[in-house]
Design an enzyme around this catalytic site. Structure first.
Site, short mmCIF file in Angstrom:
data_model
loop_
_atom_site.label_atom_id
_atom_site.label_comp_id
_atom_site.label_asym_id
_atom_site.label_seq_id
_atom_site.Cartn_x
_atom_site.Cartn_y
_atom_site.Cartn_z
N LYS A 160 0.81 -1.22 0.00
CA LYS A 160 0.00 0.00 0.00
C LYS A 160 0.84 1.27 0.00
CE LYS A 160 -4.15 -2.20 1.54
NZ LYS A 160 -3.78 -3.61 1.89
C1 LIG Z 1 -4.44 -4.69 1.42
C2 LIG Z 1 -3.67 -5.95 1.31
C3 LIG Z 1 -4.08 -7.00 0.47
C4 LIG Z 1 -5.37 -6.93 -0.30
O1 LIG Z 1 -5.33 -5.93 -1.31
P1 LIG Z 1 -6.72 -5.36 -1.88
O2 LIG Z 1 -6.33 -4.24 -2.77
O3 LIG Z 1 -7.51 -4.92 -0.71
O4 LIG Z 1 -7.37 -6.49 -2.61
C5 LIG Z 1 -3.27 -8.11 0.38
N1 LIG Z 1 -2.13 -8.22 1.09
C6 LIG Z 1 -1.71 -7.24 1.91
C7 LIG Z 1 -0.45 -7.43 2.67
C8 LIG Z 1 -2.45 -6.07 2.03
O5 LIG Z 1 -2.02 -5.11 2.85
#
Ligand SMILES: *Cc1c(COP(=O)(O)O)cnc(C)c1O
Length: 461
Positions: free
Chosen positions: A110
């Site tokens: 993210k």
């Molecule tokens: C947020 C997240 C996901 C899922 O991603 P989305 O965009 O919500 O589908 C998977 N793995 C990790 C480590 C995350 O932080």
């Protein structure tokens, strides 16, 4: 480039306004009026670009209201905070390619989008002389990445809700140890979906939204999706020969990450299919494999950032699935609200199955995958990445198509699960080790939008 809502209820707006609006004012999600095309010649010309250079080439095709030099500067600053010179390197391990997305400040993918979004917000607010109140929900990683994206930034106050006790210890610490005056953590006594419902309720109250200038950092924000498109193309450039199709395996929760892959594909990236990997919260797997989209209770798993039932970004995909019919999108979400399920026509489901395949990986298989992958390759997976690798390896064995598994977090971020899988803790990187024992700040509230609203009002004024 102009942006419209999947529910058809707003006049088209430009990029900067789309970033500031977050969730569309009619409750839908924003999408670009056309999808820019990437040709085979573009891709070949991009082979030698650095990550920030590639990011500029892609993002600038969606942005025509920020001068090129300013946009380049925003992008350069955002990716200078990454600890790896390639930003998102690809490594090959035992028949699959691993796209490492965890070299940012909070060690999850993210950061790729939220470092950019934080800088973008600050830039737009300074230009307009405005202030912004960010209200977000997190199952762990969004919150810490968002907080680190905006901490100390001018004109921004951030409120992040996380479900109390349902994030990993490191995730909680990454959020609550940030003591900047503009950062407010709220531990909600409920699930991630409760937190997300509160955000939606506040955002849907237009008077409140305008009075406090609410903005979103959840993956509903268009700028996040856009920033994530870049690494799909970057990975393809590292792995594929000209024109070669690849498969991406994406551990999925809110559908934001995999939707960025879908968009890269629609832009013209050679993709064979997207593999959507879920944990026990497998509503999307049931949807793809059985056409059954019915909401169940959220189960707590070893991959907590995927503990989601209602994936908000799915709406963007559904818009394309129904051929851009905004009335049908409205009907779909009315049905979901009324009945807790959505029904699709057979030809729609056939299209879904051309676009995606899906596997749900349970706790035992996730932990076994971490153990066996370490034994066979010496490479330690985090539990989210392990879900995608467990699913992706099966496909890699079946055919010749390169499989690129998205590594969405660093294993040390989910130390409890790693310890359970391999009987010893993951080596702690310095970014985590230095958090231990730091002072923290957090407010505990019930899962009630009125109490959250009162807290925001009191804090901002
Ligand atoms: C947020 C997240 C996901 C899922 O991603 P989305 O965009 O919500 O589908 C998977 N793995 C990790 C480590 C995350 O932080």
């Amino acid at each position: 480039m102009r942006y419209f809502s999947t529910r058809g209820g707003i006049a088209p707006i430009r990029f900067k306004d789309a970033v500031m609006m977050g969730l569309a004012d009619d409750g839908g999600l924003l999408l670009p009026e056309s999808i820019p095309t990437v040709t085979a010649a573009d891709l070949e010309a991009w082979r030698s670009l650095t990550y920030p250079q590639l990011a500029f080439e892609i993002i600038s095709r969606y942005v025509d209201d920020i001068p090129a030099d300013d946009l380049r500067h925003l992008i350069d600053r955002s990716y200078a905070t990454f600890s790896h010179p390639e930003v998102t390197p690809v490594v090959r391990k035992d028949g699959v390619h691993i796209l490492e997305l965890f070299h940012g400040v909070t060690l999850a993918f993210k950061d790729v989008a939220l470092q950019f979004l934080g800088n973008l917000f600050e830039y737009i607010l300074a230009e307009r002389g405005e202030r912004l109140t960010i209200v977000g929900a997190t199952s762990g990683d969004t919150g810490s990445a968002a907080i680190h994206g905006v901490r100390g930034k001018q004109g921004i106050t951030i409120f992040i809700m996380h479900p109390e006790g349902k994030t990993s210890a490191v995730q909680a610490l990454q959020m609550t140890s940030v003591l900047d005056d503009n950062v407010h953590n709220i531990a909600v006594q409920g699930t991630f979906d409760d937190c997300q419902d509160i955000v939606k309720a506040l955002m849907n109250d237009l008077a409140f939204k305008q009075q406090y200038r609410l903005g979103a950092v959840n993956s509903i924000n268009w700028a996040r999706v856009l920033a994530q498109v870049v690494y799909y193309i970057y990975a393809w450039l590292k792995v594929a020969t000209p024109g070669q199709k690849v498969l991406f395996s994406v551990p999925t929760g809110n559908f934001g990450d995999i939707f960025a892959g879908y968009l890269a594909w629609r832009m013209g990236l050679p993709v064979q299919q997207l593999l959507l990997a879920t944990n026990e919260n497998n509503i999307l797997t049931r949807f793809i494999n059985e056409g059954d989209y019915s909401v169940g209770p959220v189960v707590q798993t070893v991959s907590p950032s995927m503990d989601i039932q209602v994936a908000s970004n799915l709406e963007r995909y559904l818009f394309y699935l129904v051929g851009g019919d905004t009335a049908r999108v409205r009907a779909i979400f009315a049905q979901l609200k009324r009945e807790g399920r959505i029904s699709f026509a057979p030809e729609e489901l056939a299209q879904v199955r051309r676009d995606f395949c899906s596997v749900s990986v349970n706790r035992a298989r996730t932990l076994t995958t971490i153990g066996s992958f370490l034994q066979e390759t010496g490479y330690l997976l985090d539990p989210h990445t392990a879900v995608g690798v467990a699913a992706g390896r099966d496909l890699a064995e079946l055919g010749e198509t390169p499989v690129i598994c998205l590594a969405t977090a660093h294993p040390a971020k989910f130390g409890e699960a790693v310890q359970e899988a391999i009987g010893q803790p993951a080596p702690l990187p310095a970014a985590i080790a230095r958090l231990q024992g730091l002072p923290t700040r957090c407010t505990l509230l019930p899962a009630d939008q009125w109490q959250v609203r009162a807290f925001i009002e009191k804090t901002v004024s």
